[in-house]
Design a protein around this motif. Structure first.
Motif, PDB file in Angstrom:
ATOM      1  N   ASP A  36       0.864  -1.165   0.000  1.00  0.00           N
ATOM      2  CA  ASP A  36       0.000   0.000   0.000  1.00  0.00           C
ATOM      3  C   ASP A  36       0.902   1.216   0.000  1.00  0.00           C
ATOM      4  O   ASP A  36       1.626   1.458   0.965  1.00  0.00           O
ATOM      5  N   ARG A  37       0.871   1.975  -1.086  1.00  0.00           N
ATOM      6  CA  ARG A  37       1.752   3.134  -1.191  1.00  0.00           C
ATOM      7  C   ARG A  37       0.934   4.395  -0.930  1.00  0.00           C
ATOM      8  O   ARG A  37      -0.001   4.694  -1.640  1.00  0.00           O
ATOM      9  N   ARG A  38       1.318   5.140   0.101  1.00  0.00           N
ATOM     10  CA  ARG A  38       0.604   6.369   0.436  1.00  0.00           C
ATOM     11  C   ARG A  38       1.623   7.462   0.673  1.00  0.00           C
ATOM     12  O   ARG A  38       2.425   7.412   1.602  1.00  0.00           O
ATOM     13  N   GLY A  39       1.607   8.448  -0.169  1.00  0.00           N
ATOM     14  CA  GLY A  39       2.480   9.592   0.015  1.00  0.00           C
ATOM     15  C   GLY A  39       3.938   9.240   0.038  1.00  0.00           C
ATOM     16  O   GLY A  39       4.723   9.797   0.804  1.00  0.00           O
ATOM     17  N   GLY A  40       4.341   8.280  -0.807  1.00  0.00           N
ATOM     18  CA  GLY A  40       5.750   7.922  -0.887  1.00  0.00           C
ATOM     19  C   GLY A  40       6.142   6.825   0.073  1.00  0.00           C
ATOM     20  O   GLY A  40       7.225   6.276  -0.013  1.00  0.00           O
ATOM     21  N   GLY A  41       5.269   6.517   1.047  1.00  0.00           N
ATOM     22  CA  GLY A  41       5.586   5.455   1.993  1.00  0.00           C
ATOM     23  C   GLY A  41       5.109   4.127   1.465  1.00  0.00           C
ATOM     24  O   GLY A  41       4.270   4.043   0.589  1.00  0.00           O
ATOM     25  N   THR A  42       5.608   3.056   2.023  1.00  0.00           N
ATOM     26  CA  THR A  42       5.216   1.709   1.601  1.00  0.00           C
ATOM     27  C   THR A  42       4.887   0.878   2.818  1.00  0.00           C
ATOM     28  O   THR A  42       5.638   0.851   3.782  1.00  0.00           O
ATOM     29  N   VAL A  43       3.757   0.234   2.779  1.00  0.00           N
ATOM     30  CA  VAL A  43       3.379  -0.703   3.829  1.00  0.00           C
ATOM     31  C   VAL A  43       3.322  -2.084   3.213  1.00  0.00           C
ATOM     32  O   VAL A  43       2.548  -2.328   2.303  1.00  0.00           O
ATOM     33  N   GLY A  91       2.891  -8.004  13.901  1.00  0.00           N
ATOM     34  CA  GLY A  91       3.444  -6.707  14.268  1.00  0.00           C
ATOM     35  C   GLY A  91       2.469  -5.558  14.251  1.00  0.00           C
ATOM     36  O   GLY A  91       2.821  -4.436  14.630  1.00  0.00           O
ATOM     37  N   VAL A  92       1.234  -5.797  13.823  1.00  0.00           N
ATOM     38  CA  VAL A  92       0.242  -4.728  13.793  1.00  0.00           C
ATOM     39  C   VAL A  92      -0.470  -4.671  15.149  1.00  0.00           C
ATOM     40  O   VAL A  92      -0.963  -5.695  15.632  1.00  0.00           O
ATOM     41  N   PRO A  93      -0.535  -3.493  15.798  1.00  0.00           N
ATOM     42  CA  PRO A  93      -1.242  -3.389  17.079  1.00  0.00           C
ATOM     43  C   PRO A  93      -2.685  -3.879  16.955  1.00  0.00           C
ATOM     44  O   PRO A  93      -3.332  -3.708  15.922  1.00  0.00           O
ATOM     45  N   ALA A  94      -3.195  -4.480  18.028  1.00  0.00           N
ATOM     46  CA  ALA A  94      -4.516  -5.100  17.998  1.00  0.00           C
ATOM     47  C   ALA A  94      -5.634  -4.117  17.693  1.00  0.00           C
ATOM     48  O   ALA A  94      -6.679  -4.499  17.158  1.00  0.00           O
ATOM     49  N   ASP A  95      -5.428  -2.845  18.030  1.00  0.00           N
ATOM     50  CA  ASP A  95      -6.490  -1.857  17.837  1.00  0.00           C
ATOM     51  C   ASP A  95      -6.337  -1.078  16.529  1.00  0.00           C
ATOM     52  O   ASP A  95      -7.045  -0.089  16.303  1.00  0.00           O
ATOM     53  N   LYS A  96      -5.413  -1.515  15.654  1.00  0.00           N
ATOM     54  CA  LYS A  96      -5.158  -0.788  14.411  1.00  0.00           C
ATOM     55  C   LYS A  96      -5.644  -1.577  13.191  1.00  0.00           C
ATOM     56  O   LYS A  96      -5.733  -2.796  13.208  1.00  0.00           O
ATOM     57  N   TRP A  97      -5.917  -0.816  12.137  1.00  0.00           N
ATOM     58  CA  TRP A  97      -6.313  -1.379  10.851  1.00  0.00           C
ATOM     59  C   TRP A  97      -5.171  -1.236   9.850  1.00  0.00           C
ATOM     60  O   TRP A  97      -4.398  -0.280   9.910  1.00  0.00           O
ATOM     61  N   VAL A  98      -5.075  -2.173   8.940  1.00  0.00           N
ATOM     62  CA  VAL A  98      -4.165  -2.072   7.800  1.00  0.00           C
ATOM     63  C   VAL A  98      -5.006  -1.683   6.587  1.00  0.00           C
ATOM     64  O   VAL A  98      -6.066  -2.258   6.352  1.00  0.00           O
ATOM     65  N   ARG A  99      -4.543  -0.693   5.855  1.00  0.00           N
ATOM     66  CA  ARG A  99      -5.257  -0.261   4.655  1.00  0.00           C
ATOM     67  C   ARG A  99      -4.425  -0.568   3.418  1.00  0.00           C
ATOM     68  O   ARG A  99      -3.240  -0.274   3.356  1.00  0.00           O
ATOM     69  N   PRO A 116     -12.829   2.864   8.991  1.00  0.00           N
ATOM     70  CA  PRO A 116     -11.966   3.235  10.119  1.00  0.00           C
ATOM     71  C   PRO A 116     -11.535   4.693  10.044  1.00  0.00           C
ATOM     72  O   PRO A 116     -11.354   5.253   8.959  1.00  0.00           O
ATOM     73  N   ASP A 117     -11.394   5.307  11.207  1.00  0.00           N
ATOM     74  CA  ASP A 117     -10.840   6.660  11.269  1.00  0.00           C
ATOM     75  C   ASP A 117      -9.376   6.626  10.840  1.00  0.00           C
ATOM     76  O   ASP A 117      -8.676   5.628  11.052  1.00  0.00           O
ATOM     77  N   GLU A 118      -8.929   7.713  10.281  1.00  0.00           N
ATOM     78  CA  GLU A 118      -7.537   7.799   9.835  1.00  0.00           C
ATOM     79  C   GLU A 118      -6.562   7.531  10.973  1.00  0.00           C
ATOM     80  O   GLU A 118      -5.510   6.907  10.783  1.00  0.00           O
ATOM     81  N   ARG A 119      -6.913   7.966  12.172  1.00  0.00           N
ATOM     82  CA  ARG A 119      -6.018   7.778  13.323  1.00  0.00           C
ATOM     83  C   ARG A 119      -5.893   6.314  13.743  1.00  0.00           C
ATOM     84  O   ARG A 119      -4.981   5.939  14.491  1.00  0.00           O
ATOM     85  N   ASP A 120      -6.840   5.480  13.285  1.00  0.00           N
ATOM     86  CA  ASP A 120      -6.819   4.062  13.648  1.00  0.00           C
ATOM     87  C   ASP A 120      -6.144   3.186  12.602  1.00  0.00           C
ATOM     88  O   ASP A 120      -6.145   1.958  12.728  1.00  0.00           O
ATOM     89  N   ILE A 121      -5.574   3.804  11.577  1.00  0.00           N
ATOM     90  CA  ILE A 121      -4.921   3.044  10.502  1.00  0.00           C
ATOM     91  C   ILE A 121      -3.420   2.967  10.757  1.00  0.00           C
ATOM     92  O   ILE A 121      -2.761   3.983  10.972  1.00  0.00           O
ATOM     93  N   TYR A 122      -2.894   1.765  10.735  1.00  0.00           N
ATOM     94  CA  TYR A 122      -1.475   1.528  10.994  1.00  0.00           C
ATOM     95  C   TYR A 122      -0.655   1.899   9.776  1.00  0.00           C
ATOM     96  O   TYR A 122      -0.960   1.499   8.652  1.00  0.00           O
ATOM     97  N   ALA A 123       0.392   2.693  10.002  1.00  0.00           N
ATOM     98  CA  ALA A 123       1.216   3.184   8.895  1.00  0.00           C
ATOM     99  C   ALA A 123       2.624   2.598   8.901  1.00  0.00           C
ATOM    100  O   ALA A 123       3.457   2.983   8.083  1.00  0.00           O
ATOM    101  N   GLY A 124       2.888   1.678   9.809  1.00  0.00           N
ATOM    102  CA  GLY A 124       4.230   1.112   9.897  1.00  0.00           C
ATOM    103  C   GLY A 124       4.418  -0.108   9.011  1.00  0.00           C
ATOM    104  O   GLY A 124       3.514  -0.547   8.313  1.00  0.00           O
TER     105      GLY A 124
END
Length: 287
Positions: free
Chosen positions: A5-12, A134-142, A272-280
């Protein structure tokens, strides 16, 4: 399975292990059902040719509004068969849905110690919770579906119901197999192949980008299918066979089945809210 998932130059990097070393996703090859489709046929007593009726089934689903969903994604390789199953609901008016996807354990048994994954399907995106690795239990992957080599037709372990139906817009060489009963409902059974490129050109703006991306990710642009339509022309069940351009493990086959019922069932999907999306970065599990 590894997707990006590429968002703003980052890669997940999103890696998903389905057990027994079989990957259902971008690095998978597939097979086709027995037999070959013949000429387009017209069901007895019906005005529409078979191919036209199959192509229009996506429109009938949109008119229905929503439905309960059951999915199955099956991978077979070297005599081993692994199935990923999902249940939930889908709103065809908004192209959003929510599924609970159950993974098999290494022996192929469902939910063998694996936490079920919650998936939210939305136009252009797939959200996953309880992803693990590695994804926190309360986070979503987009994941951006148009960035996937298969347009998310199989990456998430379940085919988006609208995408499965809109893929049939490229149906051709369709044969009418006769009437059957499916969960107490009389349905018409059709068999044929669908062309991914033609489907993408005819699909709605919500699905076309993902199908266009899928056109480059498969070994062939043709996808064999079995489709079952009710008297209202709504798709009750569709089974599709996929073959990937880059197959690993070699010789694996992928079959996706989507079943729809309970049309008009209220389906509430909240993104999901943007704050709940995992970006790592997401760790890849050990094979």
């Amino acid at each position: 399975m590894v997707v990006q998932d590429r968002r703003g130059g980052g890669t997940v990097a999103v890696a998903m292990a389905w057990g027994t070393g079989l990957a259902v996703g971008l690095l998978t090859s597939g097979c086709s059902p027995d037999g070959a489709a013949a000429d387009d046929q017209e069901p007895a007593g019906r005005a529409a040719p078979a191919a036209a009726e199959v192509r229009d089934s996506a429109d009938a689903l949109v008119r229905a509004g929503s439905a309960a969903v059951r999915t199955s994604m099956e991978t077979a390789s070297g005599g081993t068969r692994v199935a990923i199953r999902g249940t939930g609901g889908y709103d065809f008016a908004t192209s959003t849905g929510r599924l609970r996807v159950v993974l098999p354990d290494p022996a192929g048994r469902p939910s063998g110690g694996h936490q079920p994954i919650t998936e939210i399907l939305a136009p252009g995106a797939l959200f996953m919770k309880n992803r693990g690795a590695g994804v926190p239990a309360d986070k979503w992957v987009r994941v951006a579906t148009a960035s996937l080599a298969d347009g998310n037709l199989v990456t998430g372990g379940a085919t988006d119901p609208l995408a499965a139906a809109e893929l049939l817009r490229g149906a051709r060489e369709v044969t009418y197999q006769g009437e059957e009963w499916l969960d107490g409902v009389r349905v018409r059974h059709y068999r044929g192949t669908t062309d991914i490129g033609a489907a993408a050109a005819a699909a709605s703006p919500r699905t076309a980008p993902a199908l266009a991306a899928a056109g480059d990710g498969f070994t062939t642009g043709e996808v064999p299918f079995d489709a079952y339509l009710d008297e209202a022309g709504r798709l009750r069940k569709v089974r599709q066979w996929f073959r990937f351009a880059n197959g690993a493990p070699k010789g694996a086959s992928v079959t996706s089945t989507t079943e729809l019922s309970g049309f008009g069932t209220k389906v509430a999907v909240q993104l999901p809210d943007e704050r709940d999306i995992y970006a790592g970065k997401i760790a890849s599990p050990t094979p």
